[in-house]
Structure formats: structure tokens, C-alpha cells
Design a protein around this motif. Sequence first.
Motif, PDB file in Angstrom:
ATOM      1  N   ASN A   1     -82.438  34.578 -24.210  1.00 23.19           N
ATOM      2  CA  ASN A   1     -83.336  35.630 -24.710  1.00 23.19           C
ATOM      3  C   ASN A   1     -84.381  35.990 -23.658  1.00 23.19           C
ATOM      4  O   ASN A   1     -84.656  37.166 -23.411  1.00 23.19           O
ATOM      5  CB  ASN A   1     -84.078  35.151 -25.959  1.00 23.19           C
TER       6      ASN A   1
ATOM      7  N   ARG B   1     -82.924  38.009 -21.000  1.00 24.04           N
ATOM      8  CA  ARG B   1     -82.569  39.350 -21.498  1.00 24.04           C
ATOM      9  C   ARG B   1     -83.802  40.251 -21.613  1.00 24.04           C
ATOM     10  O   ARG B   1     -83.745  41.435 -21.334  1.00 24.04           O
ATOM     11  CB  ARG B   1     -81.895  39.226 -22.863  1.00 24.04           C
ATOM     12  N   HIS B   2     -84.941  39.659 -22.004  1.00 24.56           N
ATOM     13  CA  HIS B   2     -86.115  40.486 -22.270  1.00 24.56           C
ATOM     14  C   HIS B   2     -87.113  40.562 -21.111  1.00 24.56           C
ATOM     15  O   HIS B   2     -88.135  41.231 -21.231  1.00 24.56           O
ATOM     16  CB  HIS B   2     -86.822  39.997 -23.532  1.00 24.56           C
TER      17      HIS B   2
ATOM     18  N   ASP C   1     -91.799  33.713 -20.831  1.00 25.76           N
ATOM     19  CA  ASP C   1     -91.131  34.789 -20.088  1.00 25.76           C
ATOM     20  C   ASP C   1     -92.086  35.955 -19.822  1.00 25.76           C
ATOM     21  O   ASP C   1     -93.287  35.853 -20.066  1.00 25.76           O
ATOM     22  CB  ASP C   1     -89.881  35.273 -20.859  1.00 25.76           C
TER      23      ASP C   1
ATOM     24  N   CYS D   1     -91.644  39.183 -21.112  1.00 25.22           N
ATOM     25  CA  CYS D   1     -91.047  40.246 -21.937  1.00 25.22           C
ATOM     26  C   CYS D   1     -92.049  41.342 -22.305  1.00 25.22           C
ATOM     27  O   CYS D   1     -91.678  42.352 -22.887  1.00 25.22           O
ATOM     28  CB  CYS D   1     -90.445  39.649 -23.203  1.00 25.22           C
TER      29      CYS D   1
ATOM     30  N   PHE E   1     -82.280  38.721 -37.681  1.00 26.97           N
ATOM     31  CA  PHE E   1     -83.391  39.589 -37.267  1.00 26.97           C
ATOM     32  C   PHE E   1     -83.201  39.992 -35.808  1.00 26.97           C
ATOM     33  O   PHE E   1     -82.929  39.153 -34.946  1.00 26.97           O
ATOM     34  CB  PHE E   1     -84.749  38.890 -37.415  1.00 26.97           C
ATOM     35  N   ARG E   2     -83.329  41.284 -35.561  1.00 26.35           N
ATOM     36  CA  ARG E   2     -83.277  41.780 -34.186  1.00 26.35           C
ATOM     37  C   ARG E   2     -84.413  42.755 -33.979  1.00 26.35           C
ATOM     38  O   ARG E   2     -84.691  43.577 -34.845  1.00 26.35           O
ATOM     39  CB  ARG E   2     -81.956  42.507 -33.922  1.00 26.35           C
ATOM     40  N   GLY E   3     -85.046  42.633 -32.848  1.00 21.87           N
ATOM     41  CA  GLY E   3     -86.131  43.565 -32.534  1.00 21.87           C
ATOM     42  C   GLY E   3     -85.574  44.963 -32.364  1.00 21.87           C
ATOM     43  O   GLY E   3     -84.358  45.154 -32.297  1.00 21.87           O
TER      44      GLY E   3
ATOM     45  N   ALA F   1     -83.138  45.528 -29.514  1.00 21.54           N
ATOM     46  CA  ALA F   1     -81.880  44.785 -29.605  1.00 21.54           C
ATOM     47  C   ALA F   1     -80.911  45.417 -30.595  1.00 21.54           C
ATOM     48  O   ALA F   1     -79.758  45.029 -30.669  1.00 21.54           O
ATOM     49  CB  ALA F   1     -82.172  43.339 -30.012  1.00 21.54           C
TER      50      ALA F   1
ATOM     51  N   GLY G   1     -77.786  40.950 -29.078  1.00 19.94           N
ATOM     52  CA  GLY G   1     -76.786  40.158 -29.766  1.00 19.94           C
ATOM     53  C   GLY G   1     -76.827  40.424 -31.260  1.00 19.94           C
ATOM     54  O   GLY G   1     -77.245  41.488 -31.699  1.00 19.94           O
ATOM     55  N   ALA G   2     -76.414  39.394 -32.019  1.00 18.59           N
ATOM     56  CA  ALA G   2     -76.314  39.575 -33.462  1.00 18.59           C
ATOM     57  C   ALA G   2     -77.566  39.116 -34.192  1.00 18.59           C
ATOM     58  O   ALA G   2     -77.633  39.185 -35.413  1.00 18.59           O
ATOM     59  CB  ALA G   2     -75.104  38.811 -33.967  1.00 18.59           C
ATOM     60  N   GLY G   3     -78.544  38.619 -33.456  1.00 18.89           N
ATOM     61  CA  GLY G   3     -79.761  38.135 -34.114  1.00 18.89           C
ATOM     62  C   GLY G   3     -79.578  36.744 -34.697  1.00 18.89           C
ATOM     63  O   GLY G   3     -80.221  36.384 -35.678  1.00 18.89           O
ATOM     64  N   LEU G   4     -78.678  35.963 -34.083  1.00 15.96           N
ATOM     65  CA  LEU G   4     -78.406  34.623 -34.610  1.00 15.96           C
ATOM     66  C   LEU G   4     -79.021  33.519 -33.755  1.00 15.96           C
ATOM     67  O   LEU G   4     -79.263  32.410 -34.222  1.00 15.96           O
ATOM     68  CB  LEU G   4     -76.887  34.384 -34.688  1.00 15.96           C
ATOM     69  N   GLY G   5     -79.271  33.845 -32.467  1.00 17.23           N
ATOM     70  CA  GLY G   5     -79.682  32.815 -31.501  1.00 17.23           C
ATOM     71  C   GLY G   5     -80.885  32.000 -31.930  1.00 17.23           C
ATOM     72  O   GLY G   5     -80.850  30.756 -31.889  1.00 17.23           O
ATOM     73  N   LEU G   6     -81.949  32.663 -32.364  1.00 14.00           N
ATOM     74  CA  LEU G   6     -83.173  31.930 -32.710  1.00 14.00           C
ATOM     75  C   LEU G   6     -83.035  31.196 -34.046  1.00 14.00           C
ATOM     76  O   LEU G   6     -83.617  30.125 -34.226  1.00 14.00           O
ATOM     77  CB  LEU G   6     -84.372  32.877 -32.743  1.00 14.00           C
TER      78      LEU G   6
HETATM   79  N1  LIG Z   1     -87.893  35.966 -25.199  1.00 17.57           N
HETATM   80  C1  LIG Z   1     -87.999  37.025 -26.000  1.00 17.57           C
HETATM   81  N2  LIG Z   1     -88.762  38.076 -25.625  1.00 17.57           N
HETATM   82  C2  LIG Z   1     -88.890  39.145 -26.431  1.00 17.57           C
HETATM   83  N3  LIG Z   1     -88.285  39.288 -27.608  1.00 17.57           N
HETATM   84  C3  LIG Z   1     -87.511  38.282 -28.031  1.00 17.57           C
HETATM   85  C4  LIG Z   1     -87.333  37.093 -27.243  1.00 17.57           C
HETATM   86  N4  LIG Z   1     -86.527  36.254 -27.923  1.00 17.57           N
HETATM   87  C5  LIG Z   1     -86.209  36.891 -29.060  1.00 17.57           C
HETATM   88  N5  LIG Z   1     -86.771  38.094 -29.147  1.00 17.57           N
HETATM   89  C6  LIG Z   1     -86.674  39.045 -30.262  1.00 17.57           C
HETATM   90  O1  LIG Z   1     -86.180  38.325 -31.382  1.00 17.57           O
HETATM   91  C7  LIG Z   1     -84.965  38.887 -31.838  1.00 17.57           C
HETATM   92  C8  LIG Z   1     -84.074  37.781 -32.365  1.00 17.57           C
HETATM   93  O2  LIG Z   1     -83.613  36.944 -31.312  1.00 17.57           O
HETATM   94  P1  LIG Z   1     -82.254  36.176 -31.488  1.00 17.57           P
HETATM   95  O3  LIG Z   1     -82.026  35.346 -30.292  1.00 17.57           O
HETATM   96  O4  LIG Z   1     -82.237  35.489 -32.799  1.00 17.57           O
HETATM   97  O5  LIG Z   1     -81.205  37.346 -31.589  1.00 17.57           O
HETATM   98  P2  LIG Z   1     -80.560  38.224 -30.426  1.00 17.57           P
HETATM   99  O6  LIG Z   1     -80.946  37.678 -29.117  1.00 17.57           O
HETATM  100  O7  LIG Z   1     -80.898  39.622 -30.729  1.00 17.57           O
HETATM  101  O8  LIG Z   1     -79.017  37.975 -30.699  1.00 17.57           O
HETATM  102  P3  LIG Z   1     -78.123  36.661 -30.356  1.00 17.57           P
HETATM  103  O9  LIG Z   1     -79.078  35.592 -29.940  1.00 17.57           O
HETATM  104  O10 LIG Z   1     -77.430  36.370 -31.629  1.00 17.57           O
HETATM  105  O11 LIG Z   1     -77.227  37.045 -29.267  1.00 17.57           O
HETATM  106  C9  LIG Z   1     -84.403  39.609 -30.654  1.00 17.57           C
HETATM  107  O12 LIG Z   1     -83.587  40.668 -31.084  1.00 17.57           O
HETATM  108  C10 LIG Z   1     -85.661  40.128 -29.960  1.00 17.57           C
HETATM  109  O13 LIG Z   1     -86.108  41.303 -30.570  1.00 17.57           O
END
Ligand SMILES: Nc1ncnc2c1ncn2[C@@H]1O[C@H](COP(=O)(O)OP(=O)(O)OP(=O)(O)O)[C@@H](O)[C@H]1O
Length: 383
Positions: A276, A279-280, A304, A306, A322-324, A327, A334-339
Amino acid sequence: MLPLEALLDVIATSAASALAVGGIGLAVLRLVRARPVAVQMAVVAVATVSAIVAGIVAITLRMFISSHDRDVALTVVAVAGLVGLGVAILLGRRLAHANQALVTAVRAESFTMPERVLPAELAELSRELDAAYTRLEAAHAREKALESSRRELVAWVSHDLRTPLAGLRAMAEALEDEVVVDAETVHRYHGRIRVEVDRLAEMVDDLFELSRIHSGTLRLSRQRVGLDDLVAEVVAGAEPLARAKGVRVHGEAARGLPLEVDTAELGRALRNLVTNAIRHTPSDGSIEIIGEAGDGKALVSVADGCGGIPADDLPRVFDVAFRGESARTPGAGGAGLGLAIARGIVEAHSGEIAVANTGPGCRFTIELPLGGDQPPRGSLSAR
Ligand SMILES: Nc1ncnc2c1ncn2[C@@H]1O[C@H](COP(=O)(O)OP(=O)(O)OP(=O)(O)O)[C@@H](O)[C@H]1O
Ligand SMILES: [Mg+2]
């Protein structure tokens, strides 16, 4: 002054008559035990007066007092008894009203403690009810949030699966029907198909992990590992992705901090944070991963560049699906599953995960119990 013998006789006579009346009173109380409190209190008042009257009559019969004195005493007792009965009925009604206020509060849509002064027992009941309702409301809100995030997840996942599947189908058909034949396009299609398949496989894998976390079937195989080794591994794993994006990754960890964790699972949680962060963070930005000890716990943070997460989003980033805003654009995230996965894994380790905006971006912090009794040496080793 009565002689001792006469005194004992008076005590015995009045006790016998009082006990007889008391017994009848208890029997009547048993009969009316389901009746309103006012009725029961009236029975107590009547029983008390009757016991006194019975005693006086019995003592008169034993000729300890004259019939004139008896009439005076009986009149006094009758008047006092009537007043007592009135007070008992009044108290009973007050209790009934207090109880009614409590019942009305319970029947209302949401419980608010009655404003009137309640007897101690009802006041305690009212406080307990208030606490129970607060807990119930919190559980209800959690349930609702979970349900809506589940619904969002199904909607988004089916959308996220359908879109690449349609693309894959179109490319496969074009290849099959030999609509595209020039080597370059065929090669590009093959590459695209592989990337999409990898992405879909990753998403299915994430969904499986999430379902294991939520169903409680995630089994941790813990082993002892140094916090510095864990950080070094995450930094090394992030290197290729960071280089491709032009982002610098810097890792630093206190040496000699032992953890008892499932390294594969915790590594996955940390990878999700770092992915993440990369990516940000705009290219040329940097990411800092720090492992340290604090308050008898191990802390790992990923900071980071971001530019900060919107304040409204901060409490929701760990929610499933949840996705910002950025995203949600197809292909951008992604799908909003990582966190959600990271939080599930950290909580399975009895740890906590949090996020805050700091400096040029945000910082995710994982707090874990230390797994050994070696004292931290405190010095940081850069990676
Ligand atoms: N390091 C970060 N900086 C800024 N925004 C973040 C960061 N990490 C997460 N987010 C916000 O939180 C949301 C959820 O993050 P999460 O990792 O759960 O999902 P994702 O990255 O969108 O998808 P996935 O992890 O499933 O590929 C992201 O869509 C983004 O908006
Ligand atoms: Mg992510």
C-alpha cells in the motif's frame, strides 16, 4: 412494676398471640405474592396491627389490664394502624409508579434512565439496564457495519472479477478465432492474460485468507524470530516493487527483540502495508519501516509519503472492501482486502494495528506482545 412471673406471663401470652397472627400473615402474603407491592405492604401493616390487637385482647383475658385500659390501648392501636396502613399503601403506590417508569423506559425505542428518584434497588436495575442497552447498541452498530461491508464486498468483488474475466474472454476469443495474428499483438495478449490471471489468483487467495480469519480457522504456527530479521525480510521483499516505482525503502530495527509469531502470516500483513505504502507514495518519495520496543511491546511501523489519508477515511481503512476514492478507479487499486487481512492477522497474534497521518504521509503501526524474556538491546540496525 410487674413482678417477674407476671412479666414472663405477659411476654409468653403476647408472643404466642403475635406468632399466631404472624403465621396467618405469612400465609396471606404467600397467597398474594404475585399481587402488587401495595397490596403486600397493606397485608404487612394489617398483620402488624392485628398482632398488637391480639396481644392486648389476650392480656386482657388473662386480666393483666382492665377493660377500660384495653379500650384505650385498642383505640390508640387502631388509629396508629390506620395511619400505618395508609403509609404502606402510599409507599406501595410509589414503588408501583417507579416500576412503571422503568417499564415505560424499557419499552421505548431506546432506553433512557427515568428522571424520577427511584428506590436503590430499582435505581441499580435502571443503571444495569442502561449499560446493557449501550452494549446492545454497540453490538448492533458493529453488526450493521459488518453486514454493509459484506454487501459492499460481494458487490465489488463480483464487479472486480467480472471485469477482468470479460477482458480475458475477449482476448482468448480473439486468439482462438485468429482475429489477431500479428506476433506483437499475440505476444501482448498473452502477457495481458497472464497479468490478469495473476491478479485474479491473488484476489481469490486474499478472499480465502479473509474467510479463514473471519471463520476462526486461521491456525498460527508460531516460531521465535527476531524483529530485525522480520523487518529485513519485508524490506528485501519490497525492493523490486519499490525500484519499479522509483520509491526508496529504508528499514531499521532494534536488535535482539524476540517475537513468537507465525512468520508467514505476519510477513503477509507487513507486505500488505508496504505494498500500500509503495502504491500511494509518488515516485521519488520514500518509505520507512521501523521496528522498536515500547511499553514492553514490539512496534513495527510503516511510514510513507502518500500525502495523508482523508480524515473521514482513517477509521474505515481496515474495513473489509473499503477503498479510498482513487483506489476505486478500475486498474488503480486492489479489492480493499489488504488492510482487513493485516488487521485479522495482527489481532490473531493478540496485537493491535493503527493508522495516523504524520509528516508527508501516513504511518501504520503494528503493536505485538514480545515473545521472550531477553531485554531489548535498544540499538537500531539499519537495513
Ligand atoms: N499507505 C497508504 N496510503 C494512503 N492510503 C492508503 C494506504 N494504505 C491504504 N490506504 C487506503 O486504504 C484503502 C484500503 O486499503 P487496502 O489495502 O485494504 O485495500 P487496497 O489496497 O485498495 O486493495 P488490496 O490491498 O486488496 O489490493 C486503500 O484503497 C487506500 O484508499
Ligand atoms: Mg492494499
